[in-house]
Design a protein around this motif. Structure first.
Motif, PDB file in Angstrom:
ATOM      1  N   ASN A  32       0.799  -1.236   0.000  1.00 32.97           N
ATOM      2  CA  ASN A  32       0.000   0.000   0.000  1.00 32.97           C
ATOM      3  C   ASN A  32       0.826   1.279   0.000  1.00 32.97           C
ATOM      4  OD1 ASN A  32      -2.442  -1.475   0.070  1.00 32.97           O
ATOM      5  ND2 ASN A  32      -2.355  -1.606   2.313  1.00 32.97           N
ATOM      6  N   ILE A  33       2.112   1.182  -0.330  1.00 32.22           N
ATOM      7  CA  ILE A  33       2.924   2.396  -0.443  1.00 32.22           C
ATOM      8  C   ILE A  33       2.823   2.925  -1.872  1.00 32.22           C
ATOM      9  CG2 ILE A  33       5.227   3.400  -0.268  1.00 32.22           C
ATOM     10  CD1 ILE A  33       5.954   1.300   1.741  1.00 32.22           C
ATOM     11  N   PRO A  34       2.351   4.153  -2.065  1.00 32.21           N
ATOM     12  CA  PRO A  34       2.272   4.720  -3.419  1.00 32.21           C
ATOM     13  C   PRO A  34       3.660   4.783  -4.066  1.00 32.21           C
ATOM     14  CG  PRO A  34       1.032   6.049  -1.847  1.00 32.21           C
ATOM     15  CD  PRO A  34       1.826   5.070  -1.049  1.00 32.21           C
ATOM     16  N   ALA A  35       3.674   4.638  -5.390  1.00 37.61           N
ATOM     17  CA  ALA A  35       4.939   4.607  -6.120  1.00 37.61           C
ATOM     18  C   ALA A  35       5.751   5.886  -5.893  1.00 37.61           C
ATOM     19  CB  ALA A  35       4.670   4.422  -7.614  1.00 37.61           C
ATOM     20  N   ARG A  36       5.058   7.011  -5.834  1.00 36.82           N
ATOM     21  CA  ARG A  36       5.758   8.283  -5.654  1.00 36.82           C
ATOM     22  C   ARG A  36       6.471   8.324  -4.301  1.00 36.82           C
ATOM     23  NH1 ARG A  36       2.922  14.317  -5.826  1.00 36.82           N
ATOM     24  NH2 ARG A  36       4.817  15.505  -5.344  1.00 36.82           N
ATOM     25  N   GLN A  37       5.768   7.871  -3.254  1.00 42.93           N
ATOM     26  CA  GLN A  37       6.378   7.884  -1.931  1.00 42.93           C
ATOM     27  C   GLN A  37       7.519   6.878  -1.848  1.00 42.93           C
ATOM     28  OE1 GLN A  37       3.587   7.489   1.252  1.00 42.93           O
ATOM     29  NE2 GLN A  37       5.098   7.873   2.846  1.00 42.93           N
ATOM     30  N   LEU A  38       7.378   5.753  -2.518  1.00 42.50           N
ATOM     31  CA  LEU A  38       8.444   4.756  -2.523  1.00 42.50           C
ATOM     32  C   LEU A  38       9.706   5.323  -3.166  1.00 42.50           C
ATOM     33  CD1 LEU A  38       9.387   1.899  -1.931  1.00 42.50           C
ATOM     34  CD2 LEU A  38       8.411   1.175  -4.125  1.00 42.50           C
ATOM     35  N   GLN A  39       9.523   6.112  -4.216  1.00 39.58           N
ATOM     36  CA  GLN A  39      10.673   6.745  -4.858  1.00 39.58           C
ATOM     37  C   GLN A  39      11.353   7.734  -3.917  1.00 39.58           C
ATOM     38  OE1 GLN A  39      11.016   4.454  -7.542  1.00 39.58           O
ATOM     39  NE2 GLN A  39      12.068   6.295  -8.234  1.00 39.58           N
ATOM     40  N   GLU A  40      10.537   8.472  -3.144  1.00 43.86           N
ATOM     41  CA  GLU A  40      11.106   9.415  -2.188  1.00 43.86           C
ATOM     42  C   GLU A  40      11.915   8.687  -1.114  1.00 43.86           C
ATOM     43  OE1 GLU A  40      11.106  12.724  -2.198  1.00 43.86           O
ATOM     44  OE2 GLU A  40      10.094  12.677  -4.144  1.00 43.86           O
ATOM     45  N   MET A  41      11.410   7.533  -0.692  1.00 40.96           N
ATOM     46  CA  MET A  41      12.122   6.758   0.322  1.00 40.96           C
ATOM     47  C   MET A  41      13.439   6.224  -0.215  1.00 40.96           C
ATOM     48  SD  MET A  41       8.993   4.642   2.068  1.00 40.96           S
ATOM     49  CE  MET A  41       7.649   5.499   2.890  1.00 40.96           C
ATOM     50  N   ARG A  42      13.432   5.804  -1.471  1.00 41.04           N
ATOM     51  CA  ARG A  42      14.677   5.322  -2.092  1.00 41.04           C
ATOM     52  C   ARG A  42      15.718   6.441  -2.129  1.00 41.04           C
ATOM     53  NH1 ARG A  42      14.542   0.434  -4.789  1.00 41.04           N
ATOM     54  NH2 ARG A  42      12.488  -0.508  -5.129  1.00 41.04           N
ATOM     55  N   LYS A  43      15.263   7.674  -2.401  1.00 38.52           N
ATOM     56  CA  LYS A  43      16.185   8.802  -2.419  1.00 38.52           C
ATOM     57  C   LYS A  43      16.749   9.059  -1.009  1.00 38.52           C
ATOM     58  CE  LYS A  43      14.035  11.286  -6.291  1.00 38.52           C
ATOM     59  NZ  LYS A  43      13.294  12.523  -6.694  1.00 38.52           N
TER      60      LYS A  43
END
Length: 335
Positions: A32-43
Protein backbone atom coordinates in the motif's frame (compact mmCIF):
# COMPACT_ATOMS: atom_id res chain seq x y z
CA UNK A 1 13.08 -32.52 -12.99
CA UNK A 2 11.44 -29.17 -13.75
CA UNK A 3 13.52 -26.70 -15.68
CA UNK A 4 14.36 -23.50 -13.76
CA UNK A 5 14.20 -20.35 -15.84
CA UNK A 6 17.56 -18.73 -16.36
CA UNK A 7 16.34 -15.33 -15.21
CA UNK A 8 15.35 -16.81 -11.86
CA UNK A 9 18.87 -18.21 -11.36
CA UNK A 10 20.33 -14.81 -12.23
CA UNK A 11 17.90 -13.07 -9.88
CA UNK A 12 18.81 -15.37 -6.98
CA UNK A 13 22.53 -14.87 -7.62
CA UNK A 14 22.09 -11.11 -7.75
CA UNK A 15 20.09 -11.12 -4.52
CA UNK A 16 22.72 -13.31 -2.88
CA UNK A 17 25.45 -10.87 -3.90
CA UNK A 18 23.53 -7.94 -2.38
CA UNK A 19 22.94 -9.88 0.85
CA UNK A 20 26.55 -11.04 1.12
CA UNK A 21 27.88 -7.51 0.70
CA UNK A 22 25.85 -6.08 3.58
CA UNK A 23 26.48 -6.25 7.31
CA UNK A 24 22.78 -5.79 8.07
CA UNK A 25 19.87 -7.35 6.16
CA UNK A 26 16.25 -6.50 6.87
CA UNK A 27 12.77 -7.38 5.65
CA UNK A 28 10.35 -4.51 4.94
CA UNK A 29 6.71 -4.54 3.93
CA UNK A 30 5.94 -2.23 0.99
CA UNK A 31 2.23 -3.00 0.83
CA UNK A 32 0.00 0.00 0.00
CA UNK A 33 2.92 2.40 -0.44
CA UNK A 34 2.27 4.72 -3.42
CA UNK A 35 4.94 4.61 -6.12
CA UNK A 36 5.76 8.28 -5.65
CA UNK A 37 6.38 7.88 -1.93
CA UNK A 38 8.44 4.76 -2.52
CA UNK A 39 10.67 6.75 -4.86
CA UNK A 40 11.11 9.42 -2.19
CA UNK A 41 12.12 6.76 0.32
CA UNK A 42 14.68 5.32 -2.09
CA UNK A 43 16.19 8.80 -2.42
CA UNK A 44 16.31 9.15 1.37
CA UNK A 45 18.19 5.86 1.66
CA UNK A 46 20.43 6.48 -1.35
CA UNK A 47 24.03 5.71 -0.43
CA UNK A 48 22.92 4.30 2.93
CA UNK A 49 20.89 1.22 2.05
CA UNK A 50 19.72 -0.83 -0.92
CA UNK A 51 16.06 -1.82 -1.28
CA UNK A 52 15.37 -4.81 -3.47
CA UNK A 53 11.89 -6.06 -4.30
CA UNK A 54 11.56 -9.55 -5.78
CA UNK A 55 9.41 -12.66 -5.67
CA UNK A 56 9.08 -14.14 -2.19
CA UNK A 57 10.34 -17.59 -3.17
CA UNK A 58 13.40 -16.14 -4.90
CA UNK A 59 14.30 -14.01 -1.87
CA UNK A 60 13.95 -17.07 0.37
CA UNK A 61 16.28 -19.07 -1.95
CA UNK A 62 18.83 -16.25 -1.84
CA UNK A 63 18.73 -16.25 1.96
CA UNK A 64 19.26 -20.03 2.00
CA UNK A 65 22.28 -19.65 -0.29
CA UNK A 66 23.80 -17.17 2.19
CA UNK A 67 23.40 -19.33 5.30
CA UNK A 68 27.03 -20.49 5.25
CA UNK A 69 28.33 -16.93 5.41
CA UNK A 70 25.53 -15.57 7.62
CA UNK A 71 24.31 -18.05 10.21
CA UNK A 72 20.58 -17.99 11.02
CA UNK A 73 19.79 -15.53 8.24
CA UNK A 74 17.11 -17.85 6.83
CA UNK A 75 14.96 -16.93 9.86
CA UNK A 76 14.18 -13.66 8.05
CA UNK A 77 11.89 -15.70 5.80
CA UNK A 78 9.43 -15.95 8.70
CA UNK A 79 8.84 -12.18 8.54
CA UNK A 80 7.94 -11.91 4.85
CA UNK A 81 4.38 -10.65 4.67
CA UNK A 82 2.33 -8.30 2.54
CA UNK A 83 4.68 -7.15 -0.20
CA UNK A 84 8.10 -7.95 1.27
CA UNK A 85 11.42 -6.57 0.09
CA UNK A 86 15.03 -6.83 1.19
CA UNK A 87 16.83 -3.83 2.65
CA UNK A 88 20.60 -4.25 2.86
CA UNK A 89 22.94 -1.82 4.59
CA UNK A 90 26.01 -1.42 6.76
CA UNK A 91 24.36 1.00 9.19
CA UNK A 92 23.30 0.09 12.72
CA UNK A 93 19.90 -1.72 12.83
CA UNK A 94 18.53 0.85 15.26
CA UNK A 95 19.61 3.66 12.97
CA UNK A 96 17.97 1.92 10.00
CA UNK A 97 14.71 1.51 11.92
CA UNK A 98 14.67 5.18 12.92
CA UNK A 99 15.28 6.38 9.35
CA UNK A 100 12.45 4.22 8.04
CA UNK A 101 10.08 5.34 10.80
CA UNK A 102 10.92 9.01 10.24
CA UNK A 103 10.20 8.64 6.53
CA UNK A 104 6.59 7.59 7.17
CA UNK A 105 3.83 10.09 6.41
CA UNK A 106 0.19 10.45 7.44
CA UNK A 107 -2.42 9.15 5.03
CA UNK A 108 -6.23 8.89 4.83
CA UNK A 109 -7.87 5.70 6.03
CA UNK A 110 -8.98 3.29 3.33
CA UNK A 111 -11.94 0.97 3.73
CA UNK A 112 -10.76 -2.40 5.03
CA UNK A 113 -7.39 -1.11 6.23
CA UNK A 114 -6.36 -2.21 9.73
CA UNK A 115 -6.19 0.63 12.24
CA UNK A 116 -2.67 0.81 13.76
CA UNK A 117 -4.17 2.49 16.85
CA UNK A 118 -7.52 3.82 18.02
CA UNK A 119 -8.98 6.23 15.47
CA UNK A 120 -10.62 9.17 17.24
CA UNK A 121 -12.84 11.92 15.88
CA UNK A 122 -12.07 14.94 18.11
CA UNK A 123 -14.70 17.16 19.67
CA UNK A 124 -15.24 20.58 18.11
CA UNK A 125 -16.41 22.48 15.08
CA UNK A 126 -16.13 20.40 11.89
CA UNK A 127 -16.39 23.44 9.64
CA UNK A 128 -19.30 21.87 7.74
CA UNK A 129 -22.65 23.67 7.42
CA UNK A 130 -25.89 21.88 8.27
CA UNK A 131 -26.62 19.12 5.79
CA UNK A 132 -26.50 15.37 5.10
CA UNK A 133 -23.02 15.08 6.63
CA UNK A 134 -24.62 15.46 10.07
CA UNK A 135 -26.49 12.21 9.46
CA UNK A 136 -23.32 10.54 8.17
CA UNK A 137 -21.52 11.33 11.42
CA UNK A 138 -24.39 10.14 13.57
CA UNK A 139 -24.59 6.95 11.53
CA UNK A 140 -21.00 6.00 12.43
CA UNK A 141 -21.61 6.73 16.10
CA UNK A 142 -20.26 10.27 16.35
CA UNK A 143 -22.46 12.54 18.53
CA UNK A 144 -22.91 15.70 16.47
CA UNK A 145 -25.32 18.64 16.38
CA UNK A 146 -25.87 22.02 14.76
CA UNK A 147 -24.38 24.93 16.70
CA UNK A 148 -24.10 28.49 15.38
CA UNK A 149 -24.64 27.36 11.84
CA UNK A 150 -21.99 24.60 11.88
CA UNK A 151 -21.88 20.86 12.50
CA UNK A 152 -20.15 20.34 15.86
CA UNK A 153 -18.87 17.07 17.35
CA UNK A 154 -19.91 17.04 21.00
CA UNK A 155 -17.13 14.85 22.42
CA UNK A 156 -14.04 12.86 21.41
CA UNK A 157 -15.28 9.62 19.87
CA UNK A 158 -13.37 6.43 18.99
CA UNK A 159 -14.78 5.21 15.69
CA UNK A 160 -12.32 2.33 15.10
CA UNK A 161 -10.31 0.48 17.71
CA UNK A 162 -6.70 -0.54 17.16
CA UNK A 163 -6.36 -3.74 15.16
CA UNK A 164 -9.86 -3.48 13.65
CA UNK A 165 -10.64 -2.89 9.95
CA UNK A 166 -11.90 0.53 8.92
CA UNK A 167 -15.55 0.44 7.72
CA UNK A 168 -16.32 2.11 4.40
CA UNK A 169 -18.62 4.73 5.94
CA UNK A 170 -16.00 5.63 8.55
CA UNK A 171 -13.27 5.94 5.92
CA UNK A 172 -15.46 8.30 3.87
CA UNK A 173 -16.30 10.49 6.88
CA UNK A 174 -12.68 10.69 8.03
CA UNK A 175 -11.54 11.68 4.54
CA UNK A 176 -14.13 14.47 4.37
CA UNK A 177 -12.90 15.78 7.75
CA UNK A 178 -9.28 15.56 6.58
CA UNK A 179 -8.42 13.17 9.39
CA UNK A 180 -5.42 11.05 8.38
CA UNK A 181 -5.04 8.29 10.95
CA UNK A 182 -2.88 5.95 8.90
CA UNK A 183 0.86 5.94 8.38
CA UNK A 184 2.34 5.13 5.02
CA UNK A 185 5.91 3.96 4.77
CA UNK A 186 8.27 1.04 4.84
CA UNK A 187 7.32 -1.21 7.71
CA UNK A 188 10.51 -2.86 8.97
CA UNK A 189 9.62 -6.35 10.22
CA UNK A 190 12.97 -7.81 11.28
CA UNK A 191 16.71 -7.28 10.84
CA UNK A 192 19.66 -9.68 10.71
CA UNK A 193 23.07 -8.70 12.10
CA UNK A 194 26.00 -10.92 13.02
CA UNK A 195 23.96 -14.10 13.52
CA UNK A 196 21.10 -12.46 15.43
CA UNK A 197 17.57 -11.51 14.39
CA UNK A 198 16.08 -8.30 15.82
CA UNK A 199 12.32 -7.81 15.57
CA UNK A 200 10.81 -4.37 15.10
CA UNK A 201 9.58 -4.10 18.69
CA UNK A 202 13.18 -4.50 19.90
CA UNK A 203 14.41 -1.78 17.56
CA UNK A 204 11.66 0.66 18.55
CA UNK A 205 13.38 2.49 21.40
CA UNK A 206 12.74 5.91 22.88
CA UNK A 207 15.98 7.78 22.17
CA UNK A 208 15.47 10.46 24.83
CA UNK A 209 14.56 7.91 27.50
CA UNK A 210 17.47 5.66 26.56
CA UNK A 211 19.91 8.57 26.61
CA UNK A 212 18.60 9.66 30.02
CA UNK A 213 19.00 6.09 31.34
CA UNK A 214 22.59 5.96 30.09
CA UNK A 215 23.38 9.31 31.71
CA UNK A 216 21.82 8.16 34.98
CA UNK A 217 23.78 4.89 34.91
CA UNK A 218 27.03 6.75 34.22
CA UNK A 219 26.38 9.17 37.09
CA UNK A 220 25.69 6.34 39.53
CA UNK A 221 28.78 4.41 38.42
CA UNK A 222 30.87 7.58 38.66
CA UNK A 223 29.66 8.32 42.21
CA UNK A 224 30.20 4.71 43.30
CA UNK A 225 33.76 4.81 41.97
CA UNK A 226 34.49 8.09 43.78
CA UNK A 227 32.88 7.11 47.11
CA UNK A 228 34.62 3.72 47.15
CA UNK A 229 37.92 5.31 46.02
CA UNK A 230 38.08 2.94 43.05
CA UNK A 231 40.21 4.80 40.50
CA UNK A 232 39.38 4.86 36.79
CA UNK A 233 40.47 7.15 34.00
CA UNK A 234 37.19 9.11 34.41
CA UNK A 235 37.24 9.36 38.23
CA UNK A 236 40.90 9.51 39.31
CA UNK A 237 41.10 13.31 39.21
CA UNK A 238 37.89 13.65 41.27
CA UNK A 239 39.12 11.06 43.80
CA UNK A 240 42.42 12.91 44.26
CA UNK A 241 40.67 16.26 44.51
CA UNK A 242 38.23 14.89 47.12
CA UNK A 243 41.06 13.36 49.16
CA UNK A 244 42.99 16.65 49.03
CA UNK A 245 39.95 18.61 50.23
CA UNK A 246 39.30 16.22 53.12
CA UNK A 247 42.97 16.28 54.20
CA UNK A 248 43.01 20.07 54.04
CA UNK A 249 39.84 20.34 56.16
CA UNK A 250 41.24 17.93 58.77
CA UNK A 251 44.45 19.98 59.00
CA UNK A 252 42.45 23.19 59.46
CA UNK A 253 40.14 21.70 62.12
CA UNK A 254 43.10 20.21 64.00
CA UNK A 255 45.17 23.42 63.58
CA UNK A 256 48.04 21.53 61.96
CA UNK A 257 50.33 24.02 60.20
CA UNK A 258 51.61 23.05 56.76
CA UNK A 259 52.71 24.91 53.68
CA UNK A 260 49.08 24.82 52.48
CA UNK A 261 47.28 25.56 55.76
CA UNK A 262 49.46 28.14 57.54
CA UNK A 263 47.92 31.18 55.87
CA UNK A 264 44.39 29.96 56.58
CA UNK A 265 45.19 29.10 60.21
CA UNK A 266 46.68 32.56 60.78
CA UNK A 267 43.66 34.18 59.14
CA UNK A 268 41.26 32.18 61.31
CA UNK A 269 43.22 33.00 64.48
CA UNK A 270 43.20 36.69 63.56
CA UNK A 271 39.46 36.59 62.91
CA UNK A 272 38.80 34.95 66.29
CA UNK A 273 41.05 37.54 68.01
CA UNK A 274 39.14 40.43 66.44
CA UNK A 275 35.81 38.86 67.40
CA UNK A 276 36.94 38.44 71.02
CA UNK A 277 38.22 42.00 71.14
CA UNK A 278 34.89 43.20 69.83
CA UNK A 279 32.99 41.32 72.54
CA UNK A 280 35.24 42.72 75.29
CA UNK A 281 34.86 46.25 73.96
CA UNK A 282 31.07 45.79 73.87
CA UNK A 283 31.03 44.65 77.52
CA UNK A 284 33.17 47.65 78.53
CA UNK A 285 30.82 50.04 76.76
CA UNK A 286 27.80 48.45 78.45
CA UNK A 287 29.40 48.88 81.91
CA UNK A 288 30.24 52.54 81.23
CA UNK A 289 26.70 53.31 80.15
CA UNK A 290 25.26 51.58 83.20
CA UNK A 291 27.52 53.67 85.52
CA UNK A 292 26.49 56.90 83.81
CA UNK A 293 22.79 56.06 84.17
CA UNK A 294 23.27 55.30 87.87
CA UNK A 295 25.03 58.65 88.43
CA UNK A 296 22.19 60.47 86.66
CA UNK A 297 19.64 58.70 88.85
CA UNK A 298 21.49 59.72 92.05
CA UNK A 299 21.78 63.35 90.92
CA UNK A 300 18.10 63.54 90.00
CA UNK A 301 16.81 62.02 93.27
CA UNK A 302 16.49 65.36 95.28
CA UNK A 303 14.67 67.03 92.40
CA UNK A 304 12.22 64.14 92.18
CA UNK A 305 11.58 64.25 95.95
CA UNK A 306 10.94 68.04 95.88
CA UNK A 307 8.49 67.65 92.98
CA UNK A 308 6.62 64.90 94.80
CA UNK A 309 6.31 67.13 97.95
CA UNK A 310 4.87 70.03 95.90
CA UNK A 311 2.28 67.71 94.37
CA UNK A 312 1.22 66.48 97.83
CA UNK A 313 0.86 70.08 99.15
CA UNK A 314 -1.33 71.05 96.19
CA UNK A 315 -3.57 68.02 96.73
CA UNK A 316 -4.00 68.93 100.47
CA UNK A 317 -4.96 72.53 99.62
CA UNK A 318 -7.61 71.29 97.17
CA UNK A 319 -9.10 69.02 99.82
CA UNK A 320 -9.27 71.90 102.35
CA UNK A 321 -11.05 74.13 99.85
CA UNK A 322 -13.58 71.39 99.10
CA UNK A 323 -14.39 70.93 102.80
CA UNK A 324 -14.79 74.72 103.35
CA UNK A 325 -17.18 75.01 100.39
CA UNK A 326 -19.29 72.14 101.69
CA UNK A 327 -19.57 73.73 105.18
CA UNK A 328 -20.75 77.06 103.77
CA UNK A 329 -23.40 75.32 101.73
CA UNK A 330 -24.86 73.49 104.74
CA UNK A 331 -24.94 76.71 106.83
CA UNK A 332 -26.91 78.49 104.16
CA UNK A 333 -29.37 75.59 103.94
CA UNK A 334 -30.15 75.24 107.69
CA UNK A 335 -29.21 78.78 108.85
Amino acid sequence: MAHVAEWKKEEVNELKGIIDSAEVVGIVNLLNIPARQLQEMRKTLSGKATIRLSKINLMKLALEDCVNEKANITELSDYMEGQPALVCTDMNPFRLYKILEDSKTSAPAKAGAIAPEDIVVPAGDTGFPPGPFLGDLQQIGVPAKIDKGKIVVQKDTTVVEAGEPVPKAVAAALTRMDIKPMEVGMDLKAVYEDGSIFKADVLAIDEEETFADIQNAFTRAFNLSVFSAFPTSETISTIISTAHTKAYNVAIEAAIPTGKTSDMLIALANAKMLALAGELASDAIDDEIANKLANVAVAAAPVVEEAEEEVEEEEEEEEDKSEETAALGLGALFG
